[in-house]
Design an enzyme around this catalytic site. Structure first.
Site, short mmCIF file in Angstrom:
data_model
loop_
_atom_site.label_atom_id
_atom_site.label_comp_id
_atom_site.label_asym_id
_atom_site.label_seq_id
_atom_site.Cartn_x
_atom_site.Cartn_y
_atom_site.Cartn_z
N LYS A 55 11.85 8.18 45.89
CA LYS A 55 11.62 8.01 44.45
C LYS A 55 12.90 8.33 43.65
O LYS A 55 13.85 8.88 44.18
CB LYS A 55 10.43 8.87 44.01
C1 LIG Z 1 5.02 7.10 46.25
C2 LIG Z 1 3.80 6.60 45.61
C3 LIG Z 1 2.60 7.32 45.59
C4 LIG Z 1 2.36 8.56 46.39
O1 LIG Z 1 3.27 9.55 46.24
P1 LIG Z 1 3.48 10.61 47.42
O2 LIG Z 1 4.36 11.62 46.78
O3 LIG Z 1 4.14 9.89 48.55
O4 LIG Z 1 2.16 11.16 47.79
C5 LIG Z 1 1.53 6.82 44.87
N1 LIG Z 1 1.63 5.66 44.20
C6 LIG Z 1 2.74 4.93 44.20
C7 LIG Z 1 2.80 3.66 43.41
C8 LIG Z 1 3.86 5.36 44.92
O5 LIG Z 1 4.97 4.60 44.91
#
Ligand SMILES: *Cc1c(COP(=O)(O)O)cnc(C)c1O
Length: 385
Positions: A197
């Site tokens: 992210k």
């Molecule tokens: C990364 C992501 C998640 C989940 O996040 P985590 O930290 O991996 O649990 C949920 N929704 C979207 C759209 C994502 O890209």
């Protein structure tokens, strides 16, 4: 001599952050503590002063938000048609829909807009059932869903909004940062700090709370439902999870925070460079060229219809370029097919999910890498044609 492999993403963590992590490891307190509180305060500042709580994943924040919103199995848990329902998009990381099942509710999927690739706001109204309690919109690739239309619709129909902003930290809607007070602070906003992210804590997440939600309950749902009293006693009045972030992880987040706007600016520059460098003759369908709102979490062209994506990815890899897939439409996964979803239910999401590729884009990328990617695409597409 061949150049180093270019992955589709890579985190940027500076030496100061690495040293700060070492300090925490030596401090004697490594799980949730002062660093988590400082990280929550920094996130709150980014979100216009709203209440923010840190979690060990974005998925956990979505699950807790659903529980806080009172979404569950509904009044008659054994009768499937009376379960609560939650509206979301089929074109997202599967976590978005999994959490709806996790709390005992039923996902209602609504097809995406072919241009934005986000949930089609024109189709939501028709999908709302008497059991529908909430909408989880997703800002795919960091391109925000129209917050004005979203909250107008949610207010009109009395639905909770849980913004899945896992990919849109640093993005904005009409000049207002994602996470600040859209809908007068009635929405939940969920961020993820997974390694890929725009801001990372290795794994982690944060939940921005609506003004009318009890922060104490949110904290109890985060950690075993435990309520502590000043005399050292405790009580457990609700079934909470094990979702707390560690100080080690929060320290990484604190180290990333000062870079967030520079990261976003660099991502925008690189995205602009892709628009300028991609040869229209390749027949790729590019994402909307939004340089006002989008944080360019990902740069995702759609391959021309009929191109074998597996062969394209292999051909790019052979040229030293990493290409990702985010995401196949989730209703095509076995678990969702077993729930009754069928191929053909959401044709726009299915088409995008089959053709989408994620090209390298991360703050530490060099300008020259853009040409490398574009040359590799030209060679790969002609090789497999
Ligand atoms: C990364 C992501 C998640 C989940 O996040 P985590 O930290 O991996 O649990 C949920 N929704 C979207 C759209 C994502 O890209």
């Amino acid at each position: 001599m061949s150049e180093a492999f270019l992955p589709f993403t890579r985190p940027s963590i500076d030496e100061e952050t690495i040293a700060a992590v070492a300090d925490v490891l030596r401090s004697g307190w490594i799980t949730s503590g002062p660093k988590v509180q400082a990280f929550e305060a920094a996130l709150s500042e980014l979100c216009g002063g709203r209440t923010v709580r840190a979690f060990n994943s974005g998925t956990a924040t979505l699950e807790v938000a659903l529980r806080l919103a009172g979404v569950g199995a509904g009044d008659a848990p054994k009768e499937v048609p009376l379960r609560d329902t939650v509206i979301t998009t089929p074109l997202t990381w599967v976590a978005t829909a999994n959490v709806i099942l996790e709390v005992g509710a039923t996902p209602i999927l609504v097809d995406v807009d072919p241009v934005t690739r986000n949930i089609d706001l024109n189709r939501i109204e028709a999908a709302i059932a008497p059991t529908t309690k909430a909408i989880i919109p997703v800002d795919l690739a960091g391109l925000p869903v129209d917050r004005d239309r979203l909250y107008a619709l949610a207010d009109r129909r009395g639905l909770r909004v849980i913004e899945d902003a896992a990919q849109s930290l640093g993005a904005s809607w009409n000049g207002q940062p994602i996470g600040s007070a859209f809908g007068q602070g009635r929405g939940f906003v969920s961020f993820s700090f997974h390694a890929n992210k725009n801001l990372t804590t290795t794994e982690g997440g944060a939940l921005v709370l609506p003004d009318d939600i009890d922060t104490g309950l949110c904290e109890r749902l985060r950690l075993q439902g435990v309520k502590r009293f000043p005399d050292g006693g405790m009580d457990v009045d609700v079934l909470g999870g094990k979702f707390n972030l560690t100080d080690v992880a929060a320290t990484i987040g604190l180290g990333q925070m000062p870079y967030l706007s520079a990261f976003t600016a660099r991502r925008r520059e690189l995205a602009r460079a892709y628009f300028a460098a991609i040869n229209p003759g390749l027949g790729l369908q590019l994402p909307p060229a939004d340089f006002a709102n989008c944080n360019w979490h990902m740069f995702q062209p759609l391959l021309p219809p009929g191109v074998d994506r597996g062969r394209f990815i292999a051909a790019m890899k052979a040229r030293g370029i990493g290409v990702g897939v985010h995401y196949p439409a989730l209703h095509l996964f076995s678990l969702y097919q077993a729930l009754g979803f069928k191929q053909g239910d959401f044709p726009v999401a299915e088409d995008i999910g089959r053709r989408t590729v994620t090209l390298p884009l991360f703050p530490a990328m060099q300008d020259s890498d853009i040409d490398r990617v574009c040359n590799a695409m030209l060679a790969s597409l002609s090789e497999i044609a």
